[in-house]
Write a protein that holds these residues in place. Sequence first.
Motif, PDB file in Angstrom:
ATOM      1  N   GLU A 377      33.139  33.717  48.712  1.00 47.62           N
ATOM      2  CA  GLU A 377      33.781  34.588  48.808  1.00 47.62           C
ATOM      3  C   GLU A 377      35.233  34.393  47.791  1.00 47.62           C
ATOM      4  OE1 GLU A 377      36.389  34.540  52.501  1.00 47.62           O
ATOM      5  OE2 GLU A 377      34.809  35.912  52.335  1.00 47.62           O
ATOM      6  N   VAL A 378      35.712  35.536  46.942  1.00 52.15           N
ATOM      7  CA  VAL A 378      36.894  35.247  46.091  1.00 52.15           C
ATOM      8  C   VAL A 378      37.783  36.515  45.925  1.00 52.15           C
ATOM      9  CG1 VAL A 378      35.413  35.925  44.086  1.00 52.15           C
ATOM     10  CG2 VAL A 378      37.554  34.331  43.856  1.00 52.15           C
ATOM     11  N   ALA A 379      38.801  36.557  46.005  1.00 50.50           N
ATOM     12  CA  ALA A 379      39.833  37.675  45.691  1.00 50.50           C
ATOM     13  C   ALA A 379      40.794  36.957  44.666  1.00 50.50           C
ATOM     14  CB  ALA A 379      40.456  38.123  46.871  1.00 50.50           C
ATOM     15  N   ASP A 380      40.891  37.601  43.444  1.00 50.34           N
ATOM     16  CA  ASP A 380      41.594  37.051  42.355  1.00 50.34           C
ATOM     17  C   ASP A 380      42.289  38.484  41.723  1.00 50.34           C
ATOM     18  OD1 ASP A 380      42.481  35.647  40.111  1.00 50.34           O
ATOM     19  OD2 ASP A 380      40.655  35.365  39.350  1.00 50.34           O
ATOM     20  N   GLN A 381      43.621  38.344  41.992  1.00 50.30           N
ATOM     21  CA  GLN A 381      44.416  39.130  41.411  1.00 50.30           C
ATOM     22  C   GLN A 381      45.297  38.504  40.221  1.00 50.30           C
ATOM     23  OE1 GLN A 381      46.134  41.912  44.179  1.00 50.30           O
ATOM     24  NE2 GLN A 381      44.382  42.844  44.573  1.00 50.30           N
ATOM     25  N   ARG A 382      45.428  39.010  38.888  1.00 49.80           N
ATOM     26  CA  ARG A 382      46.404  38.399  38.257  1.00 49.80           C
ATOM     27  C   ARG A 382      46.982  39.480  37.298  1.00 49.80           C
ATOM     28  NH1 ARG A 382      43.039  33.171  35.773  1.00 49.80           N
ATOM     29  NH2 ARG A 382      41.616  33.075  37.487  1.00 49.80           N
TER      30      ARG A 382
END
Length: 782
Positions: A377-382
């Motif tokens: 699982e991944v949560a990636d905010q940039r």
Amino acid sequence: MLPSLRWIPLCTGVLSSTALAQQADGSAIGRAVDAATGEPLPGVEVVLDGALQDHATTIDGTFRLRGLALGTHRLELQSPDHQLALVTFEVTGPGELALGEVALEPVAVIVVTPGTFSMLRDRRASQQGLSGAQVKEMSWSEDATRAATRLPGVTASDYSSRFSIRGGEADEVAIILDGMTLAEPFHQRDYQGGLFSVIDVTSIEGVTLNTGGFGAEHGNALSGVYELTSRQGIDQRASSLGLSILFSRAFTEGRFGEAGEYLVTARRSMLDVVYPALGQVEFLPSFEDAYAKAAFDLGPDQTLSVHTLYAGDRAHVSNGGYDDFDLTYRSLYSWLRLRSMWSAKLASDTVLSVTSLGQERSGGYQKYDHSDKGSFEVADQRSFLGLGLEQDWTWVPGRRATVRFGFEGRHERAHYDYHYAQSELRLDADENIYTYDAALDHLLDPTGQRVGAYGSVRLDLWERLYLEPGVRYDFATTTETHLISPRVAAAVPIGDRTILRTAWGIYHQTPALYQLDVAHDATTFAAPEEAWHYVAGLEHQTEFGLSLRAEAYLKQYTANGGYWMNLRDQWEVFPEARNDDVQVVLDGARSRGVELLAIYDIGDQLSFWASYALASAEENVTDIVYDGLLEERTGWLPRNNDQRHTVQLDATWRPTSRLTLNGAWQYYKGWPRTTYTYDLQYLDNGRVHFYPTHAAFKGAGYPPYHRLDLRVSYAFPIGPTTLTPYVYVLNVYNRHNLEKYDLDTSNEDGTPSLDSDGNYVTVRDDTYFLGTVPVVGFDWSF
């Protein structure tokens, strides 16, 4: 308005204007243009009756003469790059006399830098490239950057508009629109680097590609520069609508006030509509973009333009409950551009810009099948915000010298909020099964500044040698490294139709603030990369219109630390989640090659071009970091885009002014790959577990790639409008070009692929690039 008049240099003509009154204090207005291209010529010196006037021609080539006495006057227009133009006219009374357009014949302008291609604009004799019609016809997606992939030295895949140059990586190419460097110029960039560019080709007037040895004005680009110029010199309102299975779009341009012009274009993808109709629901991309520009004259010598470019992307990935991901990207560029003519010899170009980027990637998978057992699982905010100021100056102290200098400064900040967790069964290098558990949590807010400055001088030495030395300085606070980049190019005419060009230079590239590889646990920025370019080329123009070019190059990377890649699939959306993710450590790289190009395009019904490139791209691998089964190889190995032999053939036939037929064939051989097979073990619960065993790293190659594309369009006049339907057939003979060598571990009924002795039976599950695909659409202009 009087009809425009074109004047032949060194000849004399007479204009007369009748007026009711016969008195002094008349005036005249005219416009200096290039006789070959029709483009306005700013900065042309105006000499009236032997006296140099205070003001040169403006940005749009306009000049005004006031306080004219009755009688005959002699006008001279002179420019370093054009022949002297003489005009004789008569003032018979007050009022403004329209002299129309005065055309200056270009002299043999020498392009000093090798590896330069111009597209869309009319070319002078010393430039090679593609006509405007070809650029639109050559790209099945009518994409502003995909057209570059048909030039020698350029490589790309079927799906991607992103391209690499002469063995370099795709991120080593700077893409510039109207003076603004675009940080993220592609849609759906998680999918093979970018499906399409964010720029609608309809809005573009000029394209120039520099493939090596480019000048000191360009920084932070190791391999090349791709410059796009939007339409300008708009004299009337025009609009168009377009629809195909790829895009729907709208375009309009026109004028406002007495000295203003505007351009607006917008597109939306149709793939999220077309894919479900074709039964494709695993990957649903959608995106849109828009570009708007308004330009107006602040005075006779200054033009201010306002630009905004927006792009948005969304994609949903779902394959039967195993993978479930959502991807969102957005980018916004806004900039002001001021172009000023301070005198006939001094000009400046200033750009003040704001760049805003954002992305969100989230999702994961839960698998328990024959070869994959685990979860991710991944949560990636940039996000990224950059403020920039650039200024370029051009000074012409005399007819044999042109000085260019400039500076740039940027203040940037970024935000990373990255969370990753994975747990799955893997095998180490000793074939021991273990549970791989990994987690990353990064919350970072880096800031930084960049500065750069350059200077160069172009010298005409006795019209037999043209020399352009220059030097560049760059500094970024993220790496605290002072970078000096000397460069020099030379051109030697050999007779009237042949020219020899050479170039040498050092080029640097510093990682951008938004390129921190947090997915691989990076919290600091890598050191700048460095490359040395050596280029030599010979160009010849035949008497019957055929242009020939041969060019050789060597590019040496002296500072290149390495990269991460997937052994079996280089274009995975989430590469950090795969069990074939390896770190490749390098000690330099190199690429070299010879390129041949022939173009015939003189405006006849038939035009064609052909190119061949023999090339090699290698890297010195010192280590491969991987806790799995792989036959490691080190030393000089082929780079991922090593393309040894490349052939491009293109022909366009226009039997009438309405009908256009185009055919293009391409062939290339190269691209390394790592083959693999599966072994197996049984778990304590009795389930079989297949695991990959990789052969020699980059020890095999892809089979040759080739395909033929055809395009036909016909323009139907409908009253004051024109409807142009077109059909583009990609890969006409349905060549199966291998995209990915792939194996499966299951039979069609879902059981493990085993023989009677319990050994793995190979099941090929290869994927291929596009087969025969018709692209149908139309443009409606009004």
